[in-house]
Design a protein around this motif. Structure first.
Motif, PDB file in Angstrom:
ATOM      1  N   TYR A 178     -52.166 -72.419 -47.049  1.00 48.48           N
ATOM      2  CA  TYR A 178     -51.068 -71.943 -46.203  1.00 48.48           C
ATOM      3  C   TYR A 178     -51.470 -72.064 -44.727  1.00 48.48           C
ATOM      4  O   TYR A 178     -51.759 -71.069 -44.072  1.00 48.48           O
ATOM      5  N   ASN A 229     -50.050 -72.334 -41.820  1.00 45.14           N
ATOM      6  CA  ASN A 229     -48.739 -72.301 -41.168  1.00 45.14           C
ATOM      7  C   ASN A 229     -48.536 -71.071 -40.285  1.00 45.14           C
ATOM      8  O   ASN A 229     -49.446 -70.263 -40.099  1.00 45.14           O
ATOM      9  N   THR A 284     -47.668 -74.829 -37.399  1.00 49.53           N
ATOM     10  CA  THR A 284     -48.913 -74.054 -37.299  1.00 49.53           C
ATOM     11  C   THR A 284     -48.911 -73.027 -36.163  1.00 49.53           C
ATOM     12  O   THR A 284     -49.937 -72.411 -35.890  1.00 49.53           O
ATOM     13  N   SER A 335     -43.634 -75.062 -45.414  1.00 52.60           N
ATOM     14  CA  SER A 335     -44.685 -75.910 -45.987  1.00 52.60           C
ATOM     15  C   SER A 335     -44.069 -77.030 -46.817  1.00 52.60           C
ATOM     16  O   SER A 335     -44.552 -78.162 -46.794  1.00 52.60           O
ATOM     17  N   HIS A 365     -44.562 -81.465 -47.052  1.00 55.50           N
ATOM     18  CA  HIS A 365     -45.328 -82.024 -48.169  1.00 55.50           C
ATOM     19  C   HIS A 365     -44.424 -82.908 -49.028  1.00 55.50           C
ATOM     20  O   HIS A 365     -43.212 -82.697 -49.064  1.00 55.50           O
ATOM     21  N   TYR A 408     -47.575 -75.189 -54.677  1.00 58.28           N
ATOM     22  CA  TYR A 408     -46.977 -74.089 -53.921  1.00 58.28           C
ATOM     23  C   TYR A 408     -46.033 -73.274 -54.808  1.00 58.28           C
ATOM     24  O   TYR A 408     -45.940 -72.061 -54.668  1.00 58.28           O
TER      25      TYR A 408
END
Lengths: 170, 545
Positions: free
Chosen positions: A111, A113, B132, B205, B209, B217
């Protein structure tokens, strides 16, 4: 400890105070499980009959930080959770240890992020990291044993994290 | 049945049981007044088309319980009227869209962030927000504004009440759910819940991807039954690709889904009984999970987070000793549940603690957002396995468990009975498992056999392209769902034709189940609130995503 000390026969055991205290500490670590996610489910296995953490004297799981001395951070810590983790850690009295269980707690895991803390060592000091997503129960037991091993081999140093400064430390 | 609807909205597209309709933003209010039979709200989300603007997406279920409508509309002014007064569950769903996209819902009673922390600046699911860019939270929200609003609705003044935080760091709140209650003595007179402590940015996320890389995930959405999430996800993608999986893969999936249902219910029941003080039952119910873990370890190499499913099939076929391992696991499950039931069924403490606690009426249940076993416990017989069967559930003999009172007792007992039904299904499937491959033959979807990858240039190229570019899903939007452990688990996917989803939203049953919770505990005592939460089986990974 000097169980085989010839001086006093079998009635008296001679030892150093530090060693006696460490022996007691080592065998009665009370975990404060800061479980938030998948790793907490694996902790349930660690506490259950098959893996049975009580074999190592650490089965008294307390969710009250005042009563515990081993924090196991099991699961993802988000920025929203961080002040709570810090508060609970601060509420635990010395001596205390921290195990970071799993990839998320140790590094944010996959994760990477906007919401996930990239490792709890950004806010609190960690003694042992456990790899895995989630780690197998044996891996967590191994972390517990390594803390016990350390307690056995050297004196407890309350100042070992003195220079630690986390993101939430003012 | 939909003649009138389709005449009225000729631009509607249909795929399987899902209708997809885009309307002008000026017509949203008129649609919400009529609804054309699509009277059950499932989810609200949004899509950011950058220079083209923000689009709001509503997902509805028809009252026939079969058809789904995905209704979307571009919002040039980034605002729309709230539908909170019509659907109670919309309250949190709209807050989430506000939080993630910044869309303003006019007339919303409490439009504040729900997943991200209160010091967060910006809206992370906008394409312009860098994935991020984390933002530190230094202090938790006091929730004072929310609880004061709730207290004003009661006959008490603020000074007469005591305020108490239940969680988030509390064993009964899974470490991630915070409920602030206002107490008159032991009685709860007002409550507000705060979630988002495990918001791990799943959807952002996913947008970064490839379709295959998202599977791990999905494991971590509902980590008590990760296989179920795997299947719900790959099923959606397969339907978008118009792929039909092999009969063997289909049956193995049914078997693994029901096994997941069992293992999830076991954790829920074990934990709930611990919360009640009945620790012994924990061992009876939790230990059979170890037998299931053994089965899963041999099959997938992993205990909890399996990542076993693939688009077009699954990682590998069943292992050699699967039948014995499975039978052993089921035997232990049966022993565990029987022993536990013998301890609690006629137990006065158990009955007193659970009967008439946390009651939801049949009429309120759907509107409040309850789903799955929690919904059925209220007396609504809605189960996707029966209403719009997939993977041959219609050929299997099993019953859906429906409660009567919608209290903690019904929810607990429904879970025990669902375990029995799932065992019944597994037994039918394992007897008649078809032979053949588990993966389809389609080099655009399924990775080539390792032998080809290591020995031929075509194999290497195929592997390389699929891994790096991802599975190319045709352009379009789609919603599909399955009956997961906690209710309807759906995926809404928008594809731009590339190997990465443009937008992926999970319709998470725990999120809507949780939004009903603060209302359920009013009038009860603190200890009852703990049991009510336990009986809803909130899984934070899925709730906060």
């Amino acid at each position: 400890m000097g169980l085989d000390s010839p001086t006093f026969g079998n009635e008296v055991i001679t030892t150093k105070l530090d060693e006696a205290v460490n022996w007691a500490r080592e065998s009665s670590l009370w975990p404060m499980v800061f479980g938030t996610a998948c790793c907490a489910i694996e902790f349930m296995s660690v506490a259950s009959s098959k893996y049975d953490i009580s074999r190592f004297g650490a089965e008294v799981v307390r969710f009250s930080p005042r009563q515990s001395d081993l924090m196991i951070v099991a699961g993802t810590i988000t920025y929203k959770q961080a002040p709570i983790l810090k508060q609970i850690y601060d509420q635990m009295s010395e001596p205390k240890w921290v195990i970071s269980m799993g990839a998320c707690a140790s590094s944010g895991g996959f994760y990477d992020n906007y919401t996930t803390m990239q490792g709890i060592d950004e806010i609190i000091p960690v003694d042992v990291y456990v790899a895995g997503c989630p780690p197998r129960p044996e891996a967590l037991l191994d972390a517990l044993l390594s803390i016990q091993q350390e307690l056995r081999s050297k004196a407890y140093d309350p100042n070992r994290h003195k220079n630690f400064k986390g993101l939430l430390d003012v | 049945m939909f003649k009138h609807f389709l005449e009225f909205f000729p631009t509607t597209k249909q795929k399987n049981n899902t209708f997809i309709l885009e309307i002008d933003y000026k017509k949203i209010d008129a649609f919400m007044c009529n609804l054309y039979g699509f009277e059950i709200l499932l989810d609200i989300s949004a899509v950011d088309y950058e220079s083209d603007g923000l689009k709001i997406v509503y997902i509805f279920r028809h009252t026939n319980l079969i058809n789904t409508l995905v209704l979307s509309s571009f919002l040039p002014h980034k605002r729309v009227n709230s539908i909170e007064s019509k659907f109670k569950m919309a309250s949190w769903l709209e807050r989430e869209v506000f939080d993630q996209y910044g869309i303003i819902f006019l007339g919303h009673s409490n439009l504040k962030r729900v997943l991200n922390h209160h010091q967060f600046v910006g809206h992370p699911l906008l394409k312009s927000y860098n994935i991020t860019d984390g933002q530190i939270c230094t202090k938790s929200d006091s929730l004072e504004d929310e609880i004061n609003k709730e207290v004003k609705k009661t006959s008490f003044s603020k000074d007469e009440l005591m305020f108490l935080n239940l969680g988030p760091s509390h064993p009964a709140s899974h470490g991630t759910i915070r409920t602030l209650v206002a107490l008159d003595g032991e009685d709860i007179v007002a409550a507000v819940s705060e979630i988002g402590y495990l918001h791990r940015g799943f959807e952002k996320s996913c947008e970064n991807h490839t379709y295959s890389a998202i599977i791990p995930y999905t494991d971590r959405l509902n980590y008590c039954s990760s296989m179920m999430n795997n299947i719900a996800y790959v099923k959606t993608i397969e339907e978008m690709l118009d792929i039909k999986i092999t009969p063997r893969a289909m049956k193995i999936r049914v078997m693994l889904m029901e096994l997941s249902r069992i293992m999830d219910h076991l954790v829920c029941l074990a934990a709930l009984l611990v919360d009640m003080g009945a620790l012994t039952n924990y061992w009876y119910l939790y230990n059979p999970r170890e037998a299931i873990y053994d089965f899963l370890s041999k099959l997938t190499g992993s205990r909890l987070t399996v990542s076993f499913m693939r688009v077009g099939g699954m990682s590998n076929d069943l292992h050699e000793t699967w039948l014995e391992d499975l039978q052993e696991a089921l035997k232990q499950v049966q022993e565990g549940t029987e022993t536990t039931l013998s301890l609690i069924k006629d137990n006065k403490i158990f009955s007193d603690r659970t009967i008439d606690i946390g009651v939801v009426s049949k009429d309120d249940a759907l509107n409040m957002g309850l789903s799955g076993v929690n919904l059925r416990a209220c007396g609504v017989a809605h189960d996707i396995r029966k209403d719009s069967p997939y993977y041959g559930y219609d050929e299997l003999d099993f019953d859906i468990v429906v409660g009567e009172h919608g209290d903690v007792y019904d929810r607990v007992m429904a879970r025990f009975m669902e375990i029995d039904e799932s065992i019944k299904i597994i037994n039918q499937v394992k007897e008649n498992l078809p032979d053949g491959d588990v993966n389809i033959i389609n080099h655009k979807v399924v990775l080539p056999p390792k032998q080809n990858v290591y020995n031929t240039i075509e194999g290497v190229m195929n592997h390389f392209k699929l891994t790096f570019d991802g599975i190319q899903v045709p352009k379009g939007e789609y919603y599909s769902s399955i009956e997961a452990v906690n209710g309807e688990l759906g995926f809404y996917v928008v594809s731009d034709g590339s190997g990465t989803p443009y937008k992926l939203k999970v319709k998470a049953p725990s999120f809507t189940n949780m939004s009903a919770y603060p209302k359920m505990i009013i009038g009860h005592q603190i200890a009852d609130a703990v049991l009510t939460l336990g009986s809803l089986n909130i899984i934070a990974g899925e709730m906060d995503r």
